[in-house]
Design a protein around this motif. Structure first.
Motif: not given
Length: 132
Positions: A90, A129-130, A96-97, A126, A92-94
């Motif tokens: 997985q 990002r996906e 990915l950013e 979005d 995480s959002d951080p």
């Protein structure tokens, strides 16, 4: 007599069947193991490829070849996602950013400038990002 006419009218209205025209929402293009690739995904990828080629003034192979390559890419992406899911990987959002920040830095841009560039290419942030 009046009751009979009203009853006949009501019963005739109830027996008329109205059918809505069938409308196709989307189609399955390819079944990939435990998942599917939708026709809308194929069309979206083809549109992005054509748009990018036009922006970069590149020539493209035939529509059939582009479609085949798009389907192959979507199959590989789908299989990779399934494998990652099975392995419990997985992001995480951080993380990915940070990855998007690194991509922007590689393009000598800030993240805001990179977001604007993506929007100019017709892709929402979005969605991009996906995809990442």
């Amino acid at each position: 007599m009046k009751v009979l006419v009203v009853t006949l009218l009501i019963s005739s209205f109830l027996t008329f069947k109205s059918y809505a025209a069938p409308e196709s929402l989307d189609k399955v293009s390819v079944i990939v193991d435990q998942s599917v690739v939708l026709e809308s995904e194929v069309k979206e990828l083809i549109a992005v490829v054509k748009r990018n080629a036009a922006v970069n003034n590149q020539t493209l192979p035939s529509d059939r070849a582009i479609r085949t390559q798009a389907i192959e890419k979507l199959i590989v992406d789908n299989l990779q996602m399934q494998l990652a899911e099975r392995m419990g990987i997985q992001i995480s959002d951080p993380q990915l950013e940070q990855t998007i920040g690194n991509i922007a830095q590689g393009e000598n841009m800030t993240v805001a400038q990179f977001r604007n560039k993506i929007a100019q290419e017709g892709v929402t942030y979005d969605t991009y990002r996906e995809e990442i």
